[in-house]
Structure formats: C-alpha cells, structure tokens
Design a protein around this motif. Structure first.
Motif, short mmCIF file in Angstrom:
data_model
loop_
_atom_site.label_atom_id
_atom_site.label_comp_id
_atom_site.label_asym_id
_atom_site.label_seq_id
_atom_site.Cartn_x
_atom_site.Cartn_y
_atom_site.Cartn_z
N LYS A 141 0.76 -1.37 -0.03
CA LYS A 141 -0.47 0.13 -0.02
C LYS A 141 1.12 1.05 -0.20
O LYS A 141 0.82 2.04 -0.76
CB LYS A 141 -0.83 -0.01 1.54
N GLY A 142 1.79 1.29 1.20
CA GLY A 142 3.09 2.33 0.88
C GLY A 142 3.53 2.19 -0.86
O GLY A 142 3.48 3.63 -0.69
N ALA A 160 1.81 1.92 -3.46
CA ALA A 160 1.14 2.17 -4.42
C ALA A 160 0.78 3.50 -4.18
O ALA A 160 1.18 4.64 -4.83
CB ALA A 160 0.38 1.22 -4.29
N VAL A 161 0.81 4.15 -2.60
CA VAL A 161 0.73 5.57 -3.07
C VAL A 161 1.52 6.33 -3.17
O VAL A 161 1.98 7.27 -3.67
CB VAL A 161 0.25 5.94 -1.22
N GLN A 162 3.09 6.02 -3.04
CA GLN A 162 4.10 6.71 -3.30
C GLN A 162 3.98 7.01 -5.44
O GLN A 162 4.26 7.76 -5.99
CB GLN A 162 5.25 5.87 -2.91
N GLU A 169 1.72 6.59 -7.20
CA GLU A 169 0.49 7.34 -7.41
C GLU A 169 0.68 8.69 -7.60
O GLU A 169 0.72 9.02 -8.18
CB GLU A 169 -0.94 6.94 -6.60
N PHE A 170 1.76 9.27 -6.36
CA PHE A 170 1.82 10.61 -6.00
C PHE A 170 2.86 11.00 -7.25
O PHE A 170 2.46 11.41 -7.80
CB PHE A 170 2.21 10.99 -4.73
N ASN A 190 0.80 11.15 -10.21
CA ASN A 190 0.09 12.37 -10.21
C ASN A 190 0.63 13.35 -10.61
O ASN A 190 0.29 15.04 -11.70
CB ASN A 190 -0.35 12.45 -9.08
#
Length: 459
Positions: A246-247, A249-251, A253-254, A257
């Motif tokens: 999850k970490g 994926a967040v990185q 995605e950031f 984006n």
C-alpha cells in the motif's frame, strides 16, 4: 574471525539445534536403557541361580523315604547320585532332621560343617562359602517336607557352575554395547531426515520470500499446509507485505499524479515561450523548461515501470536499435558529435517489450552523447548473442561508481550535468523487468561501454 562467524551461523540453524538435542536425548535414553537392561539381565541370572539351588533341594526332598525300620533314607536316582559322587564341582548337600542330626552328606566334610549351623526354616536362607576346599560355593538351607517328615536340606555349588550363564550374559552385554550405538545412529539419521522433511515448507517459503521485491509486491506467502508454529509468523509477514505494498502504491500514485499535473502547465509555458522574441534570458528559460519537461517524462516512465508489468514479445533488436539511433542522430549532430550503428550480421530475435527497450536505448544513447567529447562518436552495436552495446569516448566510469550510477537521482562527486539522475535508473529497472541486466565496462577505445544483456534469446 571468519571461522567464528561460520560457527555462529551453524549454531543458529534450527535443524542443527533439533538434531543436537535429539542426539543428546538418544544418548541419555540409550544409556539408561542399556543400564536397566543389563541390571535386569544380571538380576535374572541371580534369580536363575537361586531357582536352580531350590530345585536341587526339592529333588533331594523327594528322594527321602522311610526304610523298613521307619528311619529316613535317601534314595537318589542313579544318575543324580553318580553326578554328586563324581566331583565336588557338581555340588554339595547335607540333610539334617529337625533335631539337627546330619542324616547324609556329600561330601562328609560338608556335613560336619552343616551340623554346626542353626536350624533351617521353610523360608530359604542363602549362604556363601569362600575358600572352602580351595573353592567358592553359593548355597541355601531350607526346611522341606519329605516322606519321612520335615527335613533341613542344605545344598551348594561352586561359582564355576554358573559359568555358562555368566558367559551368555557377557556375550549379551557385548552385543548390546556395540549394537546400541549403531541403532542410535540409524534412529538419529532417520530423525534428522524427518526434521529436514518437516522443515521443507519453511525452506520453500524462504525461497518464495526471496523473490518478493519492488517489482513483485503482489506475491504473498502461502499459509496452508504449514506447521502450526510457523503459520502465525507467515500471516504476520503477509500483513506486513500488505502494508508495504500500500505504501508503494501511494508513492507511485503520487509520483504519477504529480508528473501528470505538471505536464499541462509546462506545455503552456513552452508554447508561450515559443511566441516570445528571442534573447539570452528567453533562451535560458526555454532550456530550463526543456529540462523540466524531460524530468516530468522520466518521472512518468518510472511510475509506469513501477506500476505495470511489461508484456514481452518477440522483438528484432536490430530494428529497434536502428530506429532509436535514427531518432537520436539529430541530437548528436547538433552537438557536433557522431553516432554509429553496427547491426548484427545474422538475424536475431529476443523476447522483450519493444517500447521499453526503446526507452532504455534512448536513455543510454542520450547519456553517451552528453559524455562523449565533441568530434568523437557514440557507437551502438547489436551482437549475435542479442546483447546491445552503447559505447562513448568520455572519461569512463570508475569501478567504485559502477553500481551507484543506477540509483535514482545519483550524481558522481563534482559531476555537473543537466539530467536529473533518472535515466540510468530507468534503464536498470527496464532490464530487471526483462529478467536481464545491464553491465558497465571500459570501452577499449576509451570511455564507458554499457551492455544490455538479455537472458531469453530466441535464435
């Protein structure tokens, strides 16, 4: 120091620990079993000796009868009488009546000795005669009923009479002592194999865990068919991997984006600058915006590599490399440098992703153009084994930096260049996704030589 470290690693092996503990338990258990077995054997041998003396006394009691005058008389069977008469080694006996008078004895000297002994009872009493007639005797005295009434019967035999039993016991003890270690070793070997087989799921999980990395974050360890002691640990590891994924994926995605959001304003700025009259400041601003555009494109490529697995197909490396060289030639010519392409003489195909391979080559060639001096050339060669080389004529790369150059945003000490330090990192990740690798070596003509090596080559 190295030996101590190796011993520490060995002692930390669960399999070795269990095997050593089992060995110690087997040794203790086997030792106790042997001791108990030998004790029981010798105890049984003693009981046999005592039983044999009791049987002799009972045989004598059955042979006592009354004669015609009503007096007690010993009527031994001929074979038994001959045995007692043959030698004192066959045994001695003395029979007394309840007044203590010796009725019969063999030999007579034994009767003289027994006549001085106390009365016998129906509870047998055992005695030992040491040095009697230069021999050692074991015997018993007991009161037994006979046809002539109760009699006190004393029987004895030499230590040598038990020689056969003692010989059998010694042979038995010897067999136990040499067979037991072999049995223990065999049992321990089977136990070690059982332990190793029991730990097989742990080894399989370890191998699977070693394959988990940034490019394979979706892999989880199986929780089925595991020892109950290991299952909670595996479940905890899987939960930790979920949080790490999850970490990541967040990185990702950031990053994607942020890069995507920057593309539009940068495109607007670039268009606006194109409409302005040129001067030194505008030219510098255009260069800065171009760098930002390149950084955004590289960030998007990194995000795509991290998030999407590459689809591999059959690719002609000659075609891909020639296409990228043609596209990069204007950049090299604009900087007064040359770019040379040498194709493989024989047709060759590799299993790769054509777009990703183009990105890797584009980054390598661009890096080579930056570092090769004016008036020299960048060489791109496709080899018969599917390896693609990109060589420049620059200063080269020191062996100490050849691993660090593939790290994201890495720059060498004192190095000044326009890039963000992502190009070679992208190349390395593309090759990892292909199951291959990138190698750096010295260019024989001076400079650095980068080689894209593919493991899956279709000949």
């Amino acid at each position: 120091m190295l030996k101590a470290k190796g011993d520490l690693q060995k002692s930390s092996s669960l399999q070795l620990r269990l095997a050593v503990r089992l060995a110690v338990l087997y040794m203790i258990g086997t030792g106790l079993a042997i001791a108990i077995l030998l004790f029981q054997a010798y105890s049984t041998a003693g009981s046999l000796n005592d039983r044999e003396l009791s049987l002799r006394a009972e045989d004598l009691a059955r042979a006592i009868i009354k004669d015609s005058s009503g007096k007690p008389h010993l009527d031994l069977p001929a074979q038994l009488a001959a045995a007692y008469a043959a030698s004192a080694d066959a045994g001695m006996f003395a029979i007394r009546d309840t007044t203590g008078q010796v009725l019969v004895a063999s030999p007579s000297v034994f009767g003289d000795a027994v006549s001085k002994w106390p009365a016998a009872t129906d509870d047998a009493s055992y005695f030992r005669l040491s040095g009697y007639e230069s021999k050692n005797y074991n015997g018993l005295s007991v009161e037994l009923p006979t046809a002539a009434g109760p009699m006190w019967i004393s029987v004895a035999r030499t230590d040598g009479s038990a020689a056969l039993i003692e010989s059998l016991l010694r042979e038995f003890a010897f067999d136990v002592l040499w067979v037991s270690p072999l049995f223990m070793i065999a049992t321990l070997g089977i136990s070690v194999l059982a332990i190793r087989n029991g730990l097989k799921p742990v080894r399989q999980i370890s191998q699977m865990a070693s394959s988990i990395g940034p490019n394979a974050m979706s892999v989880r360890l199986p929780e089925q068919n595991l020892p109950t002691e290991i299952t909670p640990l595996v479940a905890s590891v899987n939960q930790a991997l979920d949080r790490v994924e999850k970490g990541f994926a967040v990185q990702r995605e950031f990053t994607a984006n942020a890069a995507h959001e920057l593309r539009t304003p940068l495109a607007i700025i670039t268009s606006s600058l194109e409409t302005m009259n040129g001067n030194a400041e505008i030219a510098k601003l255009k260069l800065d915006v171009a760098r930002m555009n390149r950084l955004v494109e590289q960030l998007l490529r990194v995000a795509r590599l991290d998030a999407i697995g590459l689809e591999l197909n059959i690719v002609d490396p000659n075609r891909v490399a020639s296409s990228v060289v043609a596209a990069m030639a204007p950049l090299a010519i604009a900087q007064q440098k040359e770019i040379v392409f040498v194709a493989s003489e024989q047709p060759i195909e590799i299993k790769a992703n054509a777009d990703a391979l183009e990105d890797a080559l584009r980054n390598l060639i661009e890096n080579a153009i930056v570092h090769t001096p004016i008036g020299t050339e960048v060489l791109v060669r496709v080899n018969p084994d599917g390896r693609i080389d990109v060589a420049d004529r620059g200063k080269g790369i020191s062996p100490a930096d050849r691993e660090s150059i593939f790290k994201r945003f890495w720059r060498g000490a004192g190095e000044k260049k326009e890039g963000a330090g992502l190009g070679l990192a992208i190349v390395s990740e593309i090759m990892n996704a292909h199951g291959g690798f990138i190698r750096v070596s010295d260019n024989p003509d001076g400079g650095a030589l980068f080689s894209l090596c593919f493991q899956r080559v279709v000949m």
